[in-house]
Scaffold this active site. Structure first.
Site, PDB file in Angstrom:
ATOM      1  N   GLU A  77       0.841  -1.210   0.000  1.00 43.34           N
ATOM      2  CA  GLU A  77       0.000   0.000   0.000  1.00 43.34           C
ATOM      3  C   GLU A  77       0.874   1.259   0.000  1.00 43.34           C
ATOM      4  O   GLU A  77       1.662   1.483   0.932  1.00 43.34           O
ATOM      5  CB  GLU A  77      -0.934  -0.013   1.227  1.00 43.34           C
ATOM      6  N   LYS A 257      -7.784  -1.275  11.064  1.00 45.06           N
ATOM      7  CA  LYS A 257      -7.127  -1.672   9.802  1.00 45.06           C
ATOM      8  C   LYS A 257      -5.923  -0.757   9.561  1.00 45.06           C
ATOM      9  O   LYS A 257      -4.851  -1.199   9.146  1.00 45.06           O
ATOM     10  CB  LYS A 257      -8.143  -1.592   8.645  1.00 45.06           C
ATOM     11  N   ASP A 273       4.349 -14.179  11.989  1.00 46.48           N
ATOM     12  CA  ASP A 273       3.074 -14.630  11.431  1.00 46.48           C
ATOM     13  C   ASP A 273       2.038 -13.491  11.506  1.00 46.48           C
ATOM     14  O   ASP A 273       1.527 -13.173  12.586  1.00 46.48           O
ATOM     15  CB  ASP A 273       2.626 -15.849  12.259  1.00 46.48           C
ATOM     16  N   HIS A 370      -3.111  10.306   0.066  1.00 44.31           N
ATOM     17  CA  HIS A 370      -3.178   9.003  -0.598  1.00 44.31           C
ATOM     18  C   HIS A 370      -3.011   9.136  -2.098  1.00 44.31           C
ATOM     19  O   HIS A 370      -2.285   8.406  -2.732  1.00 44.31           O
ATOM     20  CB  HIS A 370      -4.551   8.382  -0.330  1.00 44.31           C
TER      21      HIS A 370
HETATM   22  C1  MEV Z   1      -6.104   3.296   4.975  1.00 46.92           C
HETATM   23  O1  MEV Z   1      -5.326   2.198   4.558  1.00 46.92           O
HETATM   24  C2  MEV Z   1      -6.157   3.382   6.482  1.00 46.92           C
HETATM   25  C3  MEV Z   1      -7.145   4.416   7.047  1.00 46.92           C
HETATM   26  O2  MEV Z   1      -8.450   4.178   6.523  1.00 46.92           O
HETATM   27  C4  MEV Z   1      -7.147   4.249   8.551  1.00 46.92           C
HETATM   28  C5  MEV Z   1      -8.219   5.061   9.260  1.00 46.92           C
HETATM   29  O3  MEV Z   1      -9.283   5.316   8.690  1.00 46.92           O
HETATM   30  O4  MEV Z   1      -7.992   5.383  10.452  1.00 46.92           O
HETATM   31  C6  MEV Z   1      -6.765   5.807   6.656  1.00 46.92           C
END
Ligand code: MEV
Length: 418
Positions: A77, A257, A273, A370
């Site tokens: 990513e 995430k 792992d 991003h």
């Molecule tokens: C993107 O990979 C991760 C985010 O969505 C985490 C978040 O929303 O806190 C930016």
């Protein structure tokens, strides 16, 4: 129908030939497989074909427990390492991340069914405690010699006929999966001899006996944005975002995430792992009955305080760690951390990653950063050569639109204007 019969018995070359035949691979595809062949990889998995590489970059200067650590991170990513580096930069404005590890034990579960009398089981385990622990340790004597090994047994009653004998093991510098499974099977054998019905014996990846707590305090001024939002305002919004994660599981999953973006990338690079860590973290995020965010951010005076507690069972020996040269390299890049140091590093990367994501979300929005990074992937996707990528990404950022159509047109224009 393609014939894959006996595929696992073939040599690598024969397996490749079979794949070429069954899948009509092009010369280019075959060349890619051949270029990515790795003799160690071939020993690691069944039906080996080639090594699938993951881009690995460095997060320099992560402040953890009084040191600045260099952290290799493996991820596909584009924004992950940039965001973690940005989080580390803000953390360096304060005293950095401080961690504590209370215990480091991994649990094996010997699951018993058709238990006639759960009280009698409790009594049996308590009066044979030493013999059962001895059986576990005899199954892996080197661990006990190093001061680790099976330390305690507990009985957990699930219902009137089902119970679990938990085996708590200190695996020293290893993650412990193999040692705990071996020891649990040894305890299972003893219980079988004693007349108990064993359903299975296996470690639990829910590592609640291996919690790491990481804390950070950041002067709010370090959070101010280039666009003019004062640090105090950014900090206040981050604290509100953190509160929302305790209330909305939908928001909490996404935030966790993000935390895992950093954690998994570091865990993968360290040869550990990722699935075990992932499963444990999500389970812990639901420990009070509702899924919640794993970090907490609050404002106190002119400081933003961040905190996380995570079940993290990692190793610095065993598994792929001693075998894969790139993993050894990654440990060397981190100055060969002890297992506790690695655990602290991983927790600190998670906090840095989460901080950076929350700051972006409550200020410019996530797409600004991003998209700038994804412009590179987009450029490659529409066929830009590595020489053309910088000019195309710069142009896409000026235009402010990041989709394939615009990228294709812009690339054509750039080529035309040469
Ligand atoms: C993107 O990979 C991760 C985010 O969505 C985490 C978040 O929303 O806190 C930016």
């Amino acid at each position: 129908m393609a014939d894959w019969h006996g595929f696992y018995k073939l040599s690598w070359r024969e397996r490749l030939d079979k794949t070429i035949e069954n899948k009509q691979l092009t010369a280019e595809q075959v060349a890619l497989i051949e270029a990515q062949y790795d003799a160690v990889g071939e020993q690691q998995v069944e039906n080996y074909l080639y090594n699938f590489g993951v881009p690995t970059g460095l997060l320099p200067g992560l402040p953890v427990d009084g040191r600045l650590v260099t952290v290799p991170m493996s991820t596909e990513e584009p924004s992950v390492i940039a965001a973690a580096s940005n989080g580390a930069r803000m953390m360096r404005a304060g005293e950095g991340v401080k961690t504590t590890i209370q215990s480091r034990l991994l649990r094996g579960q010997v699951i018993l069914t058709d238990v006639a009398n759960v009280d009698a089981l409790q009594e049996y385990v308590s009066s044979n405690n030493q013999a059962l622990l001895q059986a576990a340790n005899d199954a892996h004597p080197s661990m006990a010699k190093r001061g680790g090994g099976a330390k305690a047994l507990t009985v957990e009653v699930l219902d009137e006929q089902t119970a679990i004998v938990n085996v708590l093991v200190d695996p020293k510098a290893a993650m412990g999966a193999n040692v705990v499974n071996t020891m649990s099977e040894a305890v299972a054998e003893k219980l079988t001899i004693a007349g108990y019905q064993v359903l299975m014996a296996i470690l639990s990846n829910y590592a609640t006996e291996a919690l790491v707590k990481a804390r950070v305090a950041i002067p709010v001024d370090a959070l101010a944005t280039k666009q003019g939002m004062p640090g105090a305002e950014v900090a206040r919004k981050i604290a509100v975002a953190s509160h929302v994660e305790q209330l909305s599981p939908y928001r909490a999953v996404t935030s966790n995430k993000g935390l895992l973006n950093g954690i998994e990338a570091t865990v993968l690079a360290s040869g550990n792992d990722t699935r075990a860590v992932n499963a444990a973290l999500h389970a812990y995020a639901a420990n009070n009955g509702q899924y919640h965010g794993l970090t907490s951010w609050t404002v106190q005076d002119d400081m933003l305080l961040g905190e996380t507690t995570l079940p993290l069972m990692l190793g610095v020996v065993g598994g792929s760690i001693g075998i894969v040269p790139a993993v050894k390299l990654n440990h060397a890049l981190m100055d060969n951390p002890t297992v506790n140091e690695l655990t602290s590093i991983v927790a600190a990367v998670g906090l840095a990653q989460n901080l950076s994501a929350l700051r972006a979300l409550v200020t410019t929005g996530i797409q600004a950063g991003h998209m700038a990074l994804q412009a590179k992937s987009l450029a490659l996707q529409v066929g830009a050569t590595t020489e053309e990528v910088p000019a195309l990404t710069a142009r896409l950022q000026q235009i402010g639109q990041f989709n394939e159509t615009v990228a294709r047109e812009t690339l054509a224009t750039l080529r035309h204007s040469k």
